[in-house]
Design an enzyme around this catalytic site. Sequence first.
Site: not given
Length: 85
Positions: A9-11, A36, A42
């Site tokens: 998951r982010c980041p 994600d 991103d």
Amino acid sequence: MLVDARGLRCPLPVIRLAAAARDLPAGTELTVLSTDPAARLDVPAWCRMRGHDHVATREHALADAPADRLVDEAWTGWSVTVRLS
């Protein structure tokens, strides 16, 4: 070069990309594989901030996988390709 960030998951997808890109020469293309949904936004943002080129973003769906593919190769998510400057 592939950066497999599926399941992260982010980041983390961007962090993995940055780590992989750290010592690579300009012109190198890297493709981030991610499940994600934030990665599709991103990674291009990371490119803009670092002066790299966003080459392509492709969405993957299980329905896109040919029937003869291994299950591990059939996944849902995004591949985002960048070219280092």
